[in-house]
Design a protein around this motif. Structure first.
Motif, mmCIF file in Angstrom:
data_model
loop_
_atom_site.group_PDB
_atom_site.id
_atom_site.type_symbol
_atom_site.label_atom_id
_atom_site.label_comp_id
_atom_site.label_asym_id
_atom_site.label_seq_id
_atom_site.Cartn_x
_atom_site.Cartn_y
_atom_site.Cartn_z
ATOM 1 N N ALA A 31 0.826 -1.209 0.000
ATOM 2 C CA ALA A 31 0.000 0.000 0.000
ATOM 3 C C ALA A 31 0.863 1.262 0.000
ATOM 4 N N LEU A 32 2.093 1.154 -0.503
ATOM 5 C CA LEU A 32 3.015 2.287 -0.478
ATOM 6 C C LEU A 32 2.443 3.503 -1.190
ATOM 7 N N TYR A 33 1.842 3.312 -2.372
ATOM 8 C CA TYR A 33 1.286 4.437 -3.112
ATOM 9 C C TYR A 33 -0.197 4.628 -2.842
ATOM 10 N N ALA A 34 -0.924 3.548 -2.624
ATOM 11 C CA ALA A 34 -2.384 3.638 -2.513
ATOM 12 C C ALA A 34 -2.827 4.428 -1.285
ATOM 13 N N CYS A 35 -2.271 4.139 -0.137
ATOM 14 C CA CYS A 35 -2.737 4.810 1.080
ATOM 15 C C CYS A 35 -2.383 6.303 1.123
ATOM 16 N N PRO A 36 -1.195 6.729 0.719
ATOM 17 C CA PRO A 36 -0.963 8.181 0.663
ATOM 18 C C PRO A 36 -1.861 8.893 -0.349
ATOM 19 N N LEU A 106 5.067 16.419 -14.043
ATOM 20 C CA LEU A 106 6.099 15.388 -14.012
ATOM 21 C C LEU A 106 7.303 15.860 -13.202
ATOM 22 N N GLY A 107 7.691 17.103 -13.369
ATOM 23 C CA GLY A 107 8.803 17.655 -12.591
ATOM 24 C C GLY A 107 8.493 17.687 -11.104
ATOM 25 N N LEU A 108 7.270 18.021 -10.762
ATOM 26 C CA LEU A 108 6.856 18.005 -9.358
ATOM 27 C C LEU A 108 6.990 16.606 -8.780
ATOM 28 N N TYR A 109 6.557 15.598 -9.532
ATOM 29 C CA TYR A 109 6.668 14.214 -9.073
ATOM 30 C C TYR A 109 8.133 13.801 -8.918
ATOM 31 N N LEU A 111 10.838 15.666 -8.496
ATOM 32 C CA LEU A 111 11.473 16.375 -7.379
ATOM 33 C C LEU A 111 10.989 15.852 -6.033
ATOM 34 N N ALA A 112 9.696 15.614 -5.911
ATOM 35 C CA ALA A 112 9.140 15.164 -4.630
ATOM 36 C C ALA A 112 9.649 13.776 -4.256
ATOM 37 N N VAL A 113 9.590 12.845 -5.184
ATOM 38 C CA VAL A 113 10.032 11.475 -4.870
ATOM 39 C C VAL A 113 11.547 11.428 -4.705
ATOM 40 N N GLY A 114 12.278 12.169 -5.535
ATOM 41 C CA GLY A 114 13.732 12.226 -5.378
ATOM 42 C C GLY A 114 14.139 12.818 -4.039
ATOM 43 N N ALA A 115 13.484 13.899 -3.636
ATOM 44 C CA ALA A 115 13.784 14.512 -2.334
ATOM 45 C C ALA A 115 13.410 13.582 -1.190
ATOM 46 N N ILE A 141 13.759 -0.536 -9.919
ATOM 47 C CA ILE A 141 13.591 0.785 -9.288
ATOM 48 C C ILE A 141 13.086 1.789 -10.320
ATOM 49 N N ALA A 142 13.659 1.765 -11.531
ATOM 50 C CA ALA A 142 13.217 2.665 -12.595
ATOM 51 C C ALA A 142 11.773 2.371 -12.999
ATOM 52 N N ALA A 143 11.405 1.088 -13.064
ATOM 53 C CA ALA A 143 10.027 0.732 -13.415
ATOM 54 C C ALA A 143 9.048 1.183 -12.336
ATOM 55 N N THR A 144 9.429 1.049 -11.075
ATOM 56 C CA THR A 144 8.568 1.508 -9.981
ATOM 57 C C THR A 144 8.403 3.025 -10.032
ATOM 58 N N PHE A 145 9.481 3.713 -10.312
ATOM 59 C CA PHE A 145 9.450 5.170 -10.423
ATOM 60 C C PHE A 145 8.544 5.597 -11.586
ATOM 61 N N ALA A 146 8.664 4.916 -12.735
ATOM 62 C CA ALA A 146 7.846 5.245 -13.906
ATOM 63 C C ALA A 146 6.374 4.924 -13.646
ATOM 64 N N LEU A 147 6.105 3.799 -13.008
ATOM 65 C CA LEU A 147 4.718 3.454 -12.690
ATOM 66 C C LEU A 147 4.123 4.438 -11.690
#
Length: 172
Positions: A31-36, A106-109, A111-115, A141-147
């Motif tokens: 639930a890493l992405y779903a719950c937030p 896309l840039g917001l995403y 920057l946010a995930v990278g930070a 890791i790249a596939a998770t980031f892209a998804l």
């Protein structure tokens, strides 16, 4: 005074619901992405009904309580770095050029995930996250980031449709 009390009560209840979703992010597996995202979706009625100061207070209170009470810090930090998205979405949608709007989101995403991961690895030095990233193949890791980016754009469209539906029902 009555309107102000109603806005405060709505923001408080939906902030508590957001904290509950963040707590469930550590209890439910995968639930890493779903719950937030569910927690930040609680900010949509707050955005539509309350003034800006209540909107941001609701977000910051939910983010702080999610960090303090949530069992999964990765999920709570994801909410801290991207949970405000429903509050800034109307400003991002006001960008005239479609390509610029896409690149801004896309840039917001990115920057946010990278930070967030830089904070987890270099500042908090969470060994579990560092070990998990080291053991995972780079392509995964790249596939998770892209998804995650695809999920953000699906979430963006879903928020837009829910806001339209919310306004339509409110008029009736």
């Amino acid at each position: 005074m009555r309107q102000q009390t109603r806005e405060l009560a709505l923001a408080s209840v939906l902030g508590a619901l957001a904290v509950l979703f963040l707590f469930l992010g550590g209890v439910l597996p995968l639930a890493l992405y779903a719950c937030p995202l569910l927690a930040s979706a609680c900010l949509l009625p707050v955005r539509e009904e309350c003034r800006a100061s209540y909107q941001w207070c609701c977000f910051f209170a939910a983010a702080l309580l999610g960090l303090l009470l949530g069992p999964d810090k990765e999920s709570a930090l994801l909410f801290c770095f991207l949970g405000y998205y429903p509050l800034v979405q109307p400003r991002l949608d006001a960008i005239g050029s479609r390509a610029l709007r896409f690149l801004t989101k896309l840039g917001l995403y990115v920057l946010a995930v990278g930070a967030m991961y830089a904070l987890l690895v270099f500042v908090f030095r969470l060994d579990a996250v560092t070990a998990e990233l080291a053991a995972t193949a780079p392509w995964l890791i790249a596939a998770t980031f892209a998804l995650g980016a695809v999920l953000l754009f699906l979430y963006d469209e879903l928020l837009r449709r829910f806001a339209r539906l919310y306004r339509r029902r409110k008029r009736k």
